[in-house]
Each structure stands twice: as structure tokens, then as C-alpha cells.
Write a protein that holds these residues in place. Structure first.
Motif, mmCIF file in Angstrom:
data_model
loop_
_atom_site.group_PDB
_atom_site.id
_atom_site.type_symbol
_atom_site.label_atom_id
_atom_site.label_comp_id
_atom_site.label_asym_id
_atom_site.label_seq_id
_atom_site.Cartn_x
_atom_site.Cartn_y
_atom_site.Cartn_z
ATOM 1 N N VAL A 170 1.116 -1.178 0.031
ATOM 2 C CA VAL A 170 0.153 -0.137 0.008
ATOM 3 C C VAL A 170 0.781 1.115 -0.001
ATOM 4 O O VAL A 170 1.937 1.055 0.392
ATOM 5 N N THR A 171 0.325 2.494 -0.442
ATOM 6 C CA THR A 171 0.739 3.555 -0.057
ATOM 7 C C THR A 171 0.173 4.513 0.985
ATOM 8 O O THR A 171 -1.024 4.360 0.878
ATOM 9 N N MET A 172 0.800 5.157 1.932
ATOM 10 C CA MET A 172 0.222 5.982 2.862
ATOM 11 C C MET A 172 0.649 7.117 2.908
ATOM 12 O O MET A 172 1.899 7.646 2.397
ATOM 13 N N VAL A 173 0.258 8.185 3.411
ATOM 14 C CA VAL A 173 0.631 9.565 3.649
ATOM 15 C C VAL A 173 0.399 9.775 5.161
ATOM 16 O O VAL A 173 -0.680 9.290 5.801
ATOM 17 N N VAL A 174 1.135 10.677 5.767
ATOM 18 C CA VAL A 174 1.238 10.942 7.207
ATOM 19 C C VAL A 174 0.622 12.223 7.224
ATOM 20 O O VAL A 174 1.107 13.274 6.507
ATOM 21 N N THR A 175 -0.191 12.516 8.165
ATOM 22 C CA THR A 175 -0.860 13.789 8.450
ATOM 23 C C THR A 175 0.286 14.928 8.660
ATOM 24 O O THR A 175 1.231 14.624 9.502
ATOM 25 N N GLY A 176 0.168 15.915 7.954
ATOM 26 C CA GLY A 176 1.088 17.201 7.950
ATOM 27 C C GLY A 176 2.304 16.903 7.057
ATOM 28 O O GLY A 176 3.050 17.698 6.875
ATOM 29 N N ALA A 177 2.344 15.496 6.462
ATOM 30 C CA ALA A 177 3.344 15.444 5.381
ATOM 31 C C ALA A 177 3.069 14.778 4.124
ATOM 32 O O ALA A 177 3.445 13.930 3.777
ATOM 33 N N GLU A 178 1.635 14.990 3.825
ATOM 34 C CA GLU A 178 1.188 14.664 2.627
ATOM 35 C C GLU A 178 1.802 14.508 1.200
ATOM 36 O O GLU A 178 1.707 13.694 0.643
ATOM 37 N N GLU A 179 2.788 15.698 1.402
ATOM 38 C CA GLU A 179 3.769 15.848 0.262
ATOM 39 C C GLU A 179 4.913 14.658 -0.070
ATOM 40 O O GLU A 179 5.555 14.426 -0.739
ATOM 41 N N TYR A 180 4.877 13.802 1.202
ATOM 42 C CA TYR A 180 5.959 12.737 1.288
ATOM 43 C C TYR A 180 5.026 11.397 1.371
ATOM 44 O O TYR A 180 5.326 10.671 2.418
ATOM 45 N N PRO A 181 4.504 10.851 0.136
ATOM 46 C CA PRO A 181 4.058 9.557 0.394
ATOM 47 C C PRO A 181 4.923 8.366 0.502
ATOM 48 O O PRO A 181 5.957 8.675 0.223
ATOM 49 N N ILE A 182 4.614 7.312 1.160
ATOM 50 C CA ILE A 182 5.437 6.237 1.342
ATOM 51 C C ILE A 182 4.883 4.840 1.034
ATOM 52 O O ILE A 182 3.640 4.622 1.552
ATOM 53 N N LYS A 183 5.551 4.233 0.479
ATOM 54 C CA LYS A 183 5.034 2.827 -0.156
ATOM 55 C C LYS A 183 5.530 1.902 1.183
ATOM 56 O O LYS A 183 6.490 1.920 1.709
ATOM 57 N N CYS A 184 4.544 0.914 1.527
ATOM 58 C CA CYS A 184 4.766 -0.033 2.327
ATOM 59 C C CYS A 184 4.798 -1.458 1.585
ATOM 60 O O CYS A 184 3.527 -2.007 1.292
ATOM 61 N N TYR A 185 6.041 -1.762 1.311
ATOM 62 C CA TYR A 185 6.323 -2.702 0.266
ATOM 63 C C TYR A 185 6.218 -4.415 0.967
ATOM 64 O O TYR A 185 6.716 -4.574 1.812
ATOM 65 N N ARG A 186 5.167 -4.888 0.444
ATOM 66 C CA ARG A 186 4.868 -6.438 0.835
ATOM 67 C C ARG A 186 4.847 -6.194 2.362
ATOM 68 O O ARG A 186 5.432 -7.193 3.170
ATOM 69 N N MET A 187 3.884 -5.776 2.857
ATOM 70 C CA MET A 187 3.622 -5.630 4.294
ATOM 71 C C MET A 187 3.026 -6.595 4.817
ATOM 72 O O MET A 187 1.920 -7.196 4.149
ATOM 73 N N LYS A 188 3.352 -6.913 5.994
ATOM 74 C CA LYS A 188 2.830 -8.258 6.780
ATOM 75 C C LYS A 188 2.078 -7.638 8.135
ATOM 76 O O LYS A 188 2.471 -6.572 8.553
ATOM 77 N N GLY A 189 1.433 -8.480 8.549
ATOM 78 C CA GLY A 189 0.845 -8.016 9.778
ATOM 79 C C GLY A 189 -0.878 -8.244 10.063
ATOM 80 O O GLY A 189 -1.243 -8.660 9.206
ATOM 81 N N ALA A 190 -1.101 -8.052 11.349
ATOM 82 C CA ALA A 190 -2.767 -8.523 11.537
ATOM 83 C C ALA A 190 -3.487 -7.673 10.943
ATOM 84 O O ALA A 190 -3.160 -6.488 10.454
ATOM 85 N N GLU A 191 -4.348 -8.122 10.263
ATOM 86 C CA GLU A 191 -5.550 -7.570 9.283
ATOM 87 C C GLU A 191 -4.951 -6.987 8.247
ATOM 88 O O GLU A 191 -5.522 -6.112 7.458
ATOM 89 N N ALA A 192 -3.683 -7.298 7.585
ATOM 90 C CA ALA A 192 -3.140 -7.103 6.550
ATOM 91 C C ALA A 192 -3.865 -7.351 5.137
ATOM 92 O O ALA A 192 -4.140 -6.636 4.194
ATOM 93 N N ASP A 193 -4.716 -8.361 5.524
ATOM 94 C CA ASP A 193 -5.652 -8.733 4.206
ATOM 95 C C ASP A 193 -6.981 -7.823 4.098
ATOM 96 O O ASP A 193 -7.736 -8.051 3.204
ATOM 97 N N THR A 194 -7.177 -7.093 5.131
ATOM 98 C CA THR A 194 -8.446 -6.301 4.965
ATOM 99 C C THR A 194 -8.349 -4.850 4.939
ATOM 100 O O THR A 194 -9.230 -4.116 5.006
ATOM 101 N N LEU A 195 -7.039 -4.330 4.525
ATOM 102 C CA LEU A 195 -6.690 -2.983 4.277
ATOM 103 C C LEU A 195 -7.292 -2.394 2.932
ATOM 104 O O LEU A 195 -7.329 -2.955 1.922
ATOM 105 N N ASN A 196 -7.697 -1.185 3.314
ATOM 106 C CA ASN A 196 -8.379 -0.445 2.307
ATOM 107 C C ASN A 196 -8.073 1.063 2.223
ATOM 108 O O ASN A 196 -7.596 1.468 3.684
ATOM 109 N N VAL A 197 -8.198 1.743 1.194
ATOM 110 C CA VAL A 197 -7.911 3.075 0.973
ATOM 111 C C VAL A 197 -8.775 3.882 2.226
ATOM 112 O O VAL A 197 -9.744 3.456 2.505
ATOM 113 N N ASN A 198 -8.167 4.688 2.785
ATOM 114 C CA ASN A 198 -8.473 5.588 4.026
ATOM 115 C C ASN A 198 -8.211 4.902 5.297
ATOM 116 O O ASN A 198 -8.691 5.799 6.370
#
Length: 176
Positions: free
Chosen positions: A130-158
Motif C-alpha cells: 500500500v501507499t500511505m501519507v502521514v498527516t502534516g506530510a502529505e507531500e511525502y507519500p511512502i510505499k509499504c512494500y509487501r507489508m505483513k501484519g494483523a489484518e493486512a488482508d483487510t486493508l483499504n484506502v483511507n
């Protein structure tokens, strides 16, 4: 006073010089001289270690404050580590300043909002990109490449997620 009739006896104890003890005592003194560990004490710590390492095994056994030296070495290593920024904007600016192929020298934790699901959840590898942005740093999006973790299978935009890992510049993409 009247000292007549008193016999004063002096005993001289001959202590044989022990070269091993003398060598150990010199190292003990170097270690004691370190005192409070600061970056300025690095030379003293390195010198004490070199002096200790140069001793014979018999001499090393006589050094009573070796743990003081090892603790000083550990404390010095901590002091030499780069300070880890906690401000997400600082972390992202540092990440965006990385040369291609380089990583930040620390583990970072960022919380942000997913703006895109770049690779759907992979059931075989149990990861998602996924790609995410941090509040206050929207001009620096960061890709979370092949991320694992609880509920990784249910992640959605927003969705709001917190990611911990090493941030790198991978072929021009800033990613975890």
C-alpha cells in the motif's frame, strides 16, 4: 614522658613485587580513570581496552573492574548511535533525501492513511503493498512494500495504519 624501660619493636614485612599485579593495577587505574562515559572519553576507553587486551591471561585475571570497562564500551556505543527522530515529518524528509539504494540508519515507525492499495493482499505470502501519507506530510507519500501484519488482508484506502521498519530509497521509490 618517661620512655625508659620500654622496648619498641618494628617489623618489616618484605612484599615481593608481583609484576603481574603491577600490570593489572595499571589497567585497573586506566579503567577507573574513565569515569562518566561521554563521547570525549572514547580515547580513554579504547586505551584501557588495548591495555587490557595486551595483558597475559594471568594478569587479566587480576583486573577487578573489567565489567566497568565493558559497561563503558556499551555506553559509548549507545552515545555514538545516531539520534532516532520521532517526528514523522523529519523521518520522511530524511527518507526523501536518501540516495538511491540507501536506507535510513534506524528503524522508523509511522502512522498514516492509506491512499492506494498497490498490490492486493497475497494469500500465498500473506502480504500487501500500500501507499500511505502521514498527516502534516502529505507531500511525502511512502510505499509499504509487501507489508505483513494483523489484518493486512483487510486493508483499504483511507484506513489508518502504523508501520515499523527500515525506510529505503528503492529505485527512486521511498518505501518501508
Amino acid at each position: 614522658g618517661n620512655t625508659a624501660g620500654q622496648t619498641l619493636e618494628f617489623w618489616t614485612v618484605q612484599v615481593e613485587a608481583n609484576p603481574d599485579q603491577e600490570a593489572a593495577d595499571a589497567v585497573i587505574a586506566l579503567i577507573e580513570a574513565i569515569g562518566e562515559v561521554t563521547l570525549e572519553k572514547e580515547e580513554a576507553i579504547v586505551a584501557a581496552r588495548a591495555a587490557y587486551d595486551a595483558l597475559s591471561d594471568a594478569q587479566k585475571a587480576l583486573v577487578t573492574n573489567l565489567e566497568t570497562l565493558t559497561a563503558a564500551e556499551a555506553a559509548l556505543e549507545e552515545l555514538k548511535k545516531p539520534a532516532v527522530p520521532t517526528d514523522p515529518v523529519e523521518i520522511l524528509k530524511a527518507a526523501y533525501a536518501l540516495a538511491e539504494g540507501n536506507s535510513l540508519p534506524y528503524t522508523a515507525t509511522l502512522t498514516g492513511k492509506i491512499i492506494s492499495v498497490d498490490e492486493a493482499y497475497n494469500t500465498q505470502y500473506e502480504n500487501v503493498t500500500v501507499t500511505m501519507v502521514v498527516t502534516g506530510a502529505e507531500e511525502y507519500p511512502i510505499k509499504c512494500y509487501r507489508m505483513k501484519g494483523a489484518e493486512a488482508d483487510t486493508l483499504n484506502v483511507n484506513d489508518i495504519i502504523t508501520v515499523t521498519g527500515t525506510i529505503k530509497n528503492y529505485s527512486g521509490t521511498i518505501e518501508f
